[in-house]
Design a protein around this motif. Structure first.
Motif, mmCIF file in Angstrom:
data_model
loop_
_atom_site.group_PDB
_atom_site.id
_atom_site.type_symbol
_atom_site.label_atom_id
_atom_site.label_comp_id
_atom_site.label_asym_id
_atom_site.label_seq_id
_atom_site.Cartn_x
_atom_site.Cartn_y
_atom_site.Cartn_z
ATOM 1 N N TYR A 279 2.141 1.737 -3.464
ATOM 2 C CA TYR A 279 1.013 2.182 -4.285
ATOM 3 C C TYR A 279 0.744 3.667 -4.062
ATOM 4 O O TYR A 279 0.451 4.415 -4.992
ATOM 5 N N SER A 280 0.900 4.107 -2.786
ATOM 6 C CA SER A 280 0.645 5.512 -2.459
ATOM 7 C C SER A 280 1.560 6.450 -3.242
ATOM 8 O O SER A 280 1.182 7.581 -3.532
ATOM 9 N N TYR B 193 -0.431 7.043 -6.234
ATOM 10 C CA TYR B 193 -1.747 7.643 -6.008
ATOM 11 C C TYR B 193 -1.629 9.062 -5.486
ATOM 12 O O TYR B 193 -2.397 9.944 -5.856
ATOM 13 N N PRO C 42 -5.649 4.772 -0.788
ATOM 14 C CA PRO C 42 -4.743 3.812 -0.146
ATOM 15 C C PRO C 42 -4.982 3.698 1.355
ATOM 16 O O PRO C 42 -4.832 2.618 1.924
ATOM 17 N N VAL D 107 0.844 -1.201 0.000
ATOM 18 C CA VAL D 107 0.000 0.000 0.000
ATOM 19 C C VAL D 107 0.876 1.248 0.000
ATOM 20 O O VAL D 107 0.571 2.241 -0.680
ATOM 21 N N SER E 152 -7.766 1.475 1.840
ATOM 22 C CA SER E 152 -7.313 0.116 1.580
ATOM 23 C C SER E 152 -6.623 -0.464 2.806
ATOM 24 O O SER E 152 -6.923 -1.575 3.251
ATOM 25 N N LEU F 109 -7.398 -1.084 -3.859
ATOM 26 C CA LEU F 109 -6.355 -0.521 -4.708
ATOM 27 C C LEU F 109 -6.829 -0.482 -6.160
ATOM 28 O O LEU F 109 -6.514 0.458 -6.903
#
Lengths: 112, 604
Positions: B99-100, B103, B244, B96, B247, B344
């Motif tokens: 991923y952030s 994002y 995120p 996560v 998530s 996600l």
């Protein structure tokens, strides 16, 4: 009859009472001031008397070694009182100049 | 590096990262992200290492508060339960975090966000590793505080500020019960350390009513944190935070804490069958109610949020009916991966749509975002529990296990759970069809593009456990699962029928729908629970406010300000008549006073 401590104290008490009565009852501020001095001297008199009779007792007990502290203290008090009288009279003179009176009943502005 | 120090490193690495980001993150975006990701990766690697360490490391405590007959240590409890949970949390967290990067690339408050994430991770790890109730409660509250920071990330927006406030306050209600429960357990056992409490279970058992009340109060903590009825309202609103965060919050770090706490406390819960019945019913009703609400939501994240509540209901139901905490923990495990994946994916869709969340403005994203599309299929099939017989996606194994236990132990709840499985299938395929199939409904849906690699990579990595996390050869590593006996075979067919039924209904209704053909205001308005709460809170608050205002004006003011001030004034008024202005009167009072003093000194 030789005067004893009680006689001196009686005179001292009388002087004090006369002084207190004068302070409470007379209206002229000069007289009140004189009565205050009378009270002070009443206290002085009892101090001298106590000292004097204590010296005799001590002299008998300690065979000649004498303590004059009380007598000397009274001289100091009289000296200081003289200075205090000078200040007090000065204040009264200043007061008279400001208010043209020595009557305590007219000096009552410090109240509700 | 030994097995005794590793838990401390795992716990404090994110905190150190959060502190460093707070101090230095302002100056460099890559630095703040790098610190947070580094801490999460360290946690992840060490958690896996710790998981495969043989044996039980035993007590690992430092004394913290020592009073006569009462001590609170800060300790690390590393047992199979916390090892598994560490692996779940610290596998999802780095993904996560990475991923952030994608994002949040163009968002405000970059360093604030990563510091919050690291703090959030720290709080959750504290709950997982805590070996006593007080330490767990402290981190429990820290989770609440850090979720407040993250949900309110866009604090300039009123809805986000309100949502974070609501999440915080609603959790306080549950936490109050949790705290009372801890106190009750402490009063009975004179200890807050889990191991010592469990060794005194027979003592607690001798007071069944007391124990039941204590367990239900402790369960209140779960109701708040894991968003069970009636305190579920904060979770959908928490969607105001960055995706995120949702998530992480839904998969590993927040809502899982409630179920984890129940699993941790399971040895005592086992002795309180009445409390477990309450737990099972609340779980079952939550899972049904949230499933119903999810069918009529239009915000992609809200659908997933209600689905989370529903799945948490399954887990809580599992705590209520199963003979071992591994059953709900297994579902927590699989759910963490596939729900994280789904969120996600939703985030990826939202980025592709330039921050549009209404599913009715999307459509035909299948070709525009193919990888997200495939990953979302994996997540959806896992969530809906697709599978039959020996083969299925991860959710199939864990959810079926809970439903089997429920059917055996509490048939009514079992059938409610089966019905909810159908609802799950329906609302997930509704989302799927509307977002990815049909025709593009807006211009931005036509122009959508696939997200950058940093966002796609975590999706692919999460799709693997979402698909395979439930296979027996995987679950055997993490759990010791027990199958209930005498499960009627009809259940398996009913579940398959529910899955297919939900799928078919969604297919029929939404395959080509331009707008929602169904309109059920009851579900769209979330069973009217939110407005009722709003009304209660408003009425209650206004009432209390009015009462407090009245009391302040007429009672407090009267006794603190009005009466004393009047009293002092009156005394002064009386006493000033003594000021005659006559010097001889003053002398008289002075003399009388001196005589009085002498009298008291000599005569007494």
């Amino acid at each position: 009859m030789t005067p004893t401590l009680a006689h001196y104290l009686l005179v001292s008490g009388l002087l004090f009472t006369i002084g207190l009565a004068g302070v409470l009852l007379r209206r002229n501020i000069l007289i009140i001031f004189m009565c205050l001095e009378l009270m002070l001297n009443a206290a002085n008199l009892s101090l001298v008397a106590f000292s004097r009779f204590n010296i005799t007792a001590q002299a008998t007990a300690l065979q000649g070694t004498v303590n004059y502290n009380g007598q000397i203290l009274v001289f100091f008090i009289i000296t200081v009182a003289a200075a205090e009288v000078a200040i007090g009279l000065a204040i009264i003179v200043a007061l008279f100049r400001a208010r043209q009176t020595t009557h305590v009943e007219d000096l009552n502005s410090l109240k509700f | 590096m030994s097995a005794a120090t590793v838990p401390w490193i795992i716990l404090f690495a994110p905190l150190v990262a959060a502190a460093l980001i707070l101090f230095f993150g302002k100056y460099s975006k890559p630095l703040s992200a790098g610190l947070a990701i580094a801490a999460a990766v360290v946690c992840g690697v060490l958690s896996w290492w710790l998981f495969f360490q043989p044996g039980n490391p035993g007590p690992n405590q430092i004394p913290w508060i020592e009073l006569a007959g009462f001590s609170i240590p800060i300790g690390m409890l590393v047992d199979p339960l916390s090892r598994t949970m560490l692996v779940v949390v610290n596998t999802i967290a780095p993904l996560v975090f990475i991923y952030s990067l994608g994002y949040m690339a163009h968002e405000e408050g970059y360093w604030r966000y990563f510091a919050g994430l690291a703090l959030f991770l720290f709080s959750m790890l504290g709950i997982v590793l805590a070996d006593n109730f007080v330490m767990m409660f402290i981190f429990w509250e820290l989770v609440g505080a850090s979720s407040y920071i993250l949900i309110g990330h866009y604090y300039g927006k009123d809805s986000a500020a309100d949502a974070s406030k609501q999440a915080f306050l609603v959790n306080r209600i549950g936490d109050f019960g949790f705290m009372l429960g801890i106190l009750m357990i402490w009063m009975a056992t004179q200890t807050v350390v889990f191991g010592e409490i469990f060794s005194k279970t027979s003592l607690l058992e001798s007071q069944p009513v007391y124990l039941t009340i204590a367990c239900i109060l402790i369960f209140c903590g779960t109701i708040g944190k894991s968003a069970q009825l009636p305190l579920h309202v904060w979770l959908p609103n928490s969607m105001e935070g960055p995706t995120p965060v949702s998530s992480l919050l839904h998969a590993a770090t927040m809502v899982a804490a409630g179920v984890f706490m129940l699993a941790r406390f399971f040895p005592v819960l086992e002795a309180a069958p009445d409390a477990r019945e309450v737990i099972a019913w609340i779980g079952g009703l939550t899972c049904l109610a949230a499933g119903l609400m999810a069918t009529q939501q239009n915000d992609i994240k809200r659908i997933l949020a209600y689905s989370t509540i529903s799945q948490l209901g399954y887990m809580v139901l599992g705590v209520g009916v199963a003979d071992t905490p591994d059953v709900p923990m297994f579902h927590l495990f699989t759910h963490a991966f596939f729900k994280c994946l789904l969120f996600l994916c939703a985030g990826s869709v939202i980025v592709a749509m330039h921050h549009e969340q209404d599913i009715w403005k999307m459509g035909a994203l299948k070709n525009k975002t193919p990888i997200t599309f495939l990953c979302l299929i994996a997540g959806t099939l896992a969530l809906t529990g697709f599978g039959f017989g020996p083969f299925g996606f991860s959710g199939f194994y864990s959810k079926d296990l809970i439903i089997e236990w429920a059917i055996v132990k509490a048939p009514v709840l079992g059938w409610i759970a089966v019905l909810t499985a159908g609802l799950t299938s329906f609302y997930m395929f509704r989302l799927f069809f509307v977002v990815f199939l049909g025709a593009p409904r807006t211009e931005s849906a036509k122009k959508a593009h696939e997200s950058p690699l940093v966002m796609i990579l975590p999706l692919i990595l999460l799709a693997i456990p979402a698909f395979a996390g439930g296979f027996p050869f995987v679950s055997r590593i993490f759990f010791q699962l027990e199958e209930p006996e005498n499960v009627p075979h009809v259940v398996h067919f009913a579940l398959l029928a529910m899955f297919l039924g939900g799928f078919a209904l969604a297919w029929a209704l939404y395959r080509r729908a331009e707008k929602d053909p169904l309109s059920i205001p009851l579900f769209a308005n979330r069973l009217y629970i939110d407005p009722v709460y709003a009304w209660i809170v408003k009425t209650f608050q206004d009432g209390v406010g009015w009462l407090a205002g009245w009391a302040d004006r007429w009672v407090v003011d009267l006794f603190v300000a009005q009466i004393p001030s009047k009293l002092v004034w009156a005394c002064g008024y009386v006493l000033r008549f003594l000021q005659f202005g006559n010097i001889q009167a003053y002398a008289f009072f002075f003399g009388a006073g001196v005589i009085g003093v002498i009298y008291f000194l000599i005569a007494r």
